[in-house]
Design a protein around this motif. Sequence first.
Motif, short mmCIF file in Angstrom:
data_model
loop_
_atom_site.label_atom_id
_atom_site.label_comp_id
_atom_site.label_asym_id
_atom_site.label_seq_id
_atom_site.Cartn_x
_atom_site.Cartn_y
_atom_site.Cartn_z
N ASP A 19 0.84 -1.20 0.00
CA ASP A 19 0.00 0.00 0.00
C ASP A 19 0.88 1.25 0.00
O ASP A 19 1.93 1.29 0.63
N ARG A 45 -8.80 -3.20 -11.83
CA ARG A 45 -8.19 -3.22 -10.50
C ARG A 45 -8.82 -4.30 -9.65
O ARG A 45 -10.01 -4.61 -9.78
N ARG A 49 -14.40 -3.59 -6.39
CA ARG A 49 -15.42 -3.46 -5.34
C ARG A 49 -16.82 -3.27 -5.90
O ARG A 49 -17.78 -3.15 -5.15
N PHE A 76 -11.55 -12.84 -2.22
CA PHE A 76 -10.64 -12.07 -3.09
C PHE A 76 -10.34 -12.87 -4.36
O PHE A 76 -10.32 -12.31 -5.46
N ARG A 80 -11.41 -12.29 -8.55
CA ARG A 80 -10.58 -12.36 -9.77
C ARG A 80 -11.20 -13.33 -10.77
O ARG A 80 -11.28 -13.03 -11.97
N ARG A 101 -3.02 -4.53 -8.97
CA ARG A 101 -3.04 -5.72 -8.10
C ARG A 101 -3.66 -6.94 -8.78
O ARG A 101 -4.52 -6.82 -9.64
N GLY A 106 -3.06 -11.21 -3.52
CA GLY A 106 -3.87 -12.21 -2.82
C GLY A 106 -3.03 -13.08 -1.92
O GLY A 106 -3.34 -13.30 -0.74
N TYR A 109 -0.86 -10.84 0.94
CA TYR A 109 -1.60 -10.33 2.11
C TYR A 109 -2.05 -11.45 3.03
O TYR A 109 -1.89 -11.36 4.24
N TYR A 155 -5.61 -3.31 6.40
CA TYR A 155 -4.21 -3.75 6.33
C TYR A 155 -3.20 -2.61 6.37
O TYR A 155 -2.01 -2.83 6.21
P1 DGP Z 1 -6.41 -1.28 -2.78
O1 DGP Z 1 -7.79 -1.02 -3.29
O2 DGP Z 1 -5.41 -1.57 -3.88
O3 DGP Z 1 -5.92 -0.27 -1.78
O4 DGP Z 1 -6.50 -2.69 -2.00
C1 DGP Z 1 -7.26 -2.79 -0.85
C2 DGP Z 1 -6.56 -3.56 0.22
O5 DGP Z 1 -6.80 -4.97 0.06
C3 DGP Z 1 -5.07 -3.37 0.28
O6 DGP Z 1 -4.68 -3.28 1.65
C4 DGP Z 1 -4.52 -4.65 -0.31
C5 DGP Z 1 -5.55 -5.67 0.04
N1 DGP Z 1 -5.67 -6.75 -0.95
C6 DGP Z 1 -5.72 -6.63 -2.29
N2 DGP Z 1 -5.91 -7.80 -2.89
C7 DGP Z 1 -5.98 -8.71 -1.87
C8 DGP Z 1 -6.19 -10.11 -1.83
O7 DGP Z 1 -6.36 -10.78 -2.86
N3 DGP Z 1 -6.21 -10.70 -0.60
C9 DGP Z 1 -6.04 -9.99 0.55
N4 DGP Z 1 -6.09 -10.65 1.71
N5 DGP Z 1 -5.86 -8.66 0.54
C10 DGP Z 1 -5.82 -8.03 -0.65
#
Ligand code: DGP
Length: 218
Positions: A19, A45, A49, A76, A80, A101, A106, A109, A155
Amino acid sequence: TFERMALKRGLFVVIEGADGTGKSTQVLNLTKRLQSEGYPCSSMRFPDRSTQIGGMIDSYLQCKSNLSDESVHLLFSANRWELKNQITNTLASGTSIICDRYAFSGVAYTSSKPGFSLCWCMGPDRGLPKPDLVLYLHASEKLAQSRSNYGTERYEKREFQNKVAEMFEEIRAVDKTLTWTDYTVERGIDEVTDDLFGILQKELNSNLVKEVGKLWME
Ligand code: DGP
Ligand code: NA
Ligand code: NA
């Protein structure tokens, strides 16, 4: 010629990083830059959401709901998979994708949480469209220090982000068939876009006639 053009699929580029490295800005700027240079291109992205599954993820990230670590990991991944056809159809139509991402986040994290192996984390994403190129953005010391508070999402805490950065290094080591390029962000936004575009240009000009690969299946 037309025949040559028709054979050429789009390039699948994923931008990864912890991040606060400026991924989202670069994804948008690179997409515009490619378009203006005459390369058909669209951005995506993850998490996305806007879908039903994405809504559950959004609520989890904003700490408005709690889910077990296992189930959110699978959500998550499902997010995808629900966009897999959009990815493959876009590439087949000759349009490149710059994606903010992907499965590497995935795994990075979830495997940063206690008790999760890389192998378990990689399972659900095996077989997704494989990126032609992963651009991994590192934050310079200066950039990292300027981010004293990350924000309020789940996170966004220094210690966790350090662990995530470590896990990205482990993930890339697992699959030597991936093209993974490092870039340290220590210049202005436009200079970074120029540099990243330079990295992409060679790939964009190659004739991609081979099919899109499958991630982590080799
Ligand atoms: P962002 O919209 O790029 O700020 O992502 C949102 C948050 O989610 C960021 O802290 C990263 C986390 N994240 C992104 N993809 C995944 C995933 O596939 N699994 C998990 N556990 N976290 C993810
Ligand atoms: Na974020
Ligand atoms: Na972001």
